[in-house]
Design a protein around this motif. Structure first.
Motif, short mmCIF file in Angstrom:
data_model
loop_
_atom_site.label_atom_id
_atom_site.label_comp_id
_atom_site.label_asym_id
_atom_site.label_seq_id
_atom_site.Cartn_x
_atom_site.Cartn_y
_atom_site.Cartn_z
N LEU A 149 0.82 -1.21 0.00
CA LEU A 149 0.00 0.00 0.00
C LEU A 149 0.86 1.26 0.00
O LEU A 149 0.60 2.21 -0.76
CB LEU A 149 -0.92 0.00 1.22
N VAL A 150 1.91 1.28 0.83
CA VAL A 150 2.79 2.45 0.86
C VAL A 150 3.49 2.62 -0.48
O VAL A 150 3.59 3.74 -1.01
CB VAL A 150 3.82 2.32 2.01
N ALA A 151 3.98 1.51 -1.05
CA ALA A 151 4.64 1.59 -2.36
C ALA A 151 3.68 2.15 -3.40
O ALA A 151 4.05 2.99 -4.23
CB ALA A 151 5.14 0.21 -2.78
N ALA A 152 2.42 1.70 -3.36
CA ALA A 152 1.41 2.20 -4.31
C ALA A 152 1.19 3.70 -4.14
O ALA A 152 1.12 4.44 -5.14
CB ALA A 152 0.10 1.45 -4.12
N LYS A 153 1.09 4.16 -2.90
CA LYS A 153 0.85 5.58 -2.65
C LYS A 153 2.05 6.42 -3.09
O LYS A 153 1.89 7.62 -3.38
CB LYS A 153 0.56 5.81 -1.17
N ILE A 187 -3.37 -8.15 -0.24
CA ILE A 187 -2.49 -7.57 -1.26
C ILE A 187 -3.18 -7.54 -2.62
O ILE A 187 -3.10 -6.55 -3.36
CB ILE A 187 -1.16 -8.34 -1.32
N LEU A 188 -3.89 -8.61 -2.96
CA LEU A 188 -4.61 -8.64 -4.23
C LEU A 188 -5.67 -7.54 -4.27
O LEU A 188 -5.88 -6.92 -5.32
CB LEU A 188 -5.24 -10.01 -4.46
N ASP A 189 -6.33 -7.30 -3.16
CA ASP A 189 -7.32 -6.22 -3.10
C ASP A 189 -6.66 -4.87 -3.35
O ASP A 189 -7.23 -4.01 -4.04
CB ASP A 189 -8.01 -6.21 -1.74
N ILE A 190 -5.47 -4.67 -2.79
CA ILE A 190 -4.74 -3.41 -3.01
C ILE A 190 -4.36 -3.28 -4.48
O ILE A 190 -4.49 -2.21 -5.09
CB ILE A 190 -3.49 -3.34 -2.11
N SER A 193 -7.46 -2.19 -6.34
CA SER A 193 -7.91 -0.82 -6.06
C SER A 193 -6.94 0.23 -6.57
O SER A 193 -7.34 1.33 -6.92
CB SER A 193 -8.12 -0.64 -4.55
N GLU A 194 -5.65 -0.11 -6.64
CA GLU A 194 -4.63 0.84 -7.08
C GLU A 194 -4.23 0.63 -8.55
O GLU A 194 -3.30 1.28 -9.03
CB GLU A 194 -3.38 0.72 -6.19
N ASP A 195 -4.93 -0.26 -9.25
CA ASP A 195 -4.62 -0.57 -10.66
C ASP A 195 -3.13 -0.91 -10.83
O ASP A 195 -2.44 -0.34 -11.69
CB ASP A 195 -5.01 0.58 -11.58
N MET A 196 -2.67 -1.83 -10.00
CA MET A 196 -1.28 -2.27 -10.08
C MET A 196 -1.16 -3.54 -10.90
O MET A 196 -2.17 -4.13 -11.34
CB MET A 196 -0.71 -2.49 -8.67
#
Length: 281
Positions: free
Chosen positions: A91-95, A137-140, A143-146
């Motif tokens: 999540l932090v990496a995504a942000k 993690i899959l949910d993140i 939600s973050e289009d990773m």
């Protein structure tokens, strides 16, 4: 084949697997600044910056500001140093701007046991059942289009993960290595998930598996050009710069008789479709 043909394909290409210094354990050929400069001068579209030890998102962001028009993309790899299967790290990496999430590589239980180096991180809580934190993690990722990348996990872990990721809505998935997935049924199951297979120039280098160019070309056509990307996986001290590696890879496949339009799909169309974020376009 001529240099103009190689340059035409190289222009606009995107490399999904690039390393640079700083690195806590390995001497890398170049730092991120020089890596980005050479990619910019080669007129590449960009690259994913990788590390086995830290999220590259802040460095990637700084490099992209220095070279506008070059898409330098950050990633995070779920090895021990970031807490392994750690949703908070993702999540932090995504942000911070990371787009690619790698499953364990050098901390993978499968990778370590293959090398008789002991045990490591498994994706399974119990045989055949994924760690609950992986679902977070899959949910993140959704939600973050990773982009989910499978790292160096076992074939069973890989297939189980891809199937679950598809179920929960992950749209972009990359299998980083199919060399250990030799079973035809397993390959079909991987293909059915919609994951893209990454083939690398590194696999043809003398320090690695020593695939011949013909074997690499055969592997690409075995899974299908439309299901594949070609990256360098470069950054090692003994190999050329990644941008030159991409040039080498293109020339090598042209020499193998692969049509230019197929190579363009491998290094431009498919990787760019993966990395593009519609929310930012």
């Amino acid at each position: 084949m001529d240099n103009d043909s190689v340059d035409q394909i190289l222009s606009g290409s995107f490399d999904f697997h690039v390393y640079s210094s700083p690195d806590p354990y390995l001497v890398r050929r170049m730092d991120g600044l020089e890596t980005a400069r050479l990619a910019y001068e080669a007129e590449m579209s960009g690259f994913v910056l990788n590390s086995d030890y830290y999220s590259t998102a802040p460095l990637a962001s700084a490099l992209q500001r220095m070279y506008p028009g070059l898409l330098v993309t950050g990633s995070v790899t779920l090895n021990n140093v970031v807490g392994g299967i750690n949703p908070q790290a993702v999540l932090v990496a995504a942000k911070l701007g990371a787009r690619v999430v790698y499953m364990p590589t050098t901390s993978s239980d499968f990778w370590l046991k293959q090398r008789k180096l002991g045990s490591g991180i498994s994706l399974f809580k119990t045989p055949g059942h994924l760690e609950p934190s992986l679902l977070d993690i899959l949910d993140i990722i959704v939600s973050e289009d990773m982009i989910l990348a499978t790292g160096n996990v076992s074939p069973k872990e890989c297939i189980n993960l891809l199937n679950r990721a598809k179920e929960v809505g992950v749209k972009k998935m990359i299998v980083n290595d199919i060399s250990h997935i030799s079973n035809a049924d397993d390959l079909k199951e991987v293909a059915a998930t919609g994951a893209v297979i990454e083939h690398t120039l590194l696999s043809c280098m003398p320090t690695e598996r020593k695939l011949s160019p013909t074997q690499l070309a055969d592997a690409i056509y075995m899974v299908g050009v439309e299901n594949s990307i070609l990256s360098t996986h470069f950054g090692q001290i003994e190999n050329p710069p990644p941008s030159e590696g991409m040039r080498m890879a293109i020339a090598m496949l042209l020499n193998e008789g692969i049509p230019a339009e197929d190579i363009s799909k491998l290094v431009k169309e498919t990787p760019l479709n993966l990395i593009r974020n519609p929310a930012l376009d």
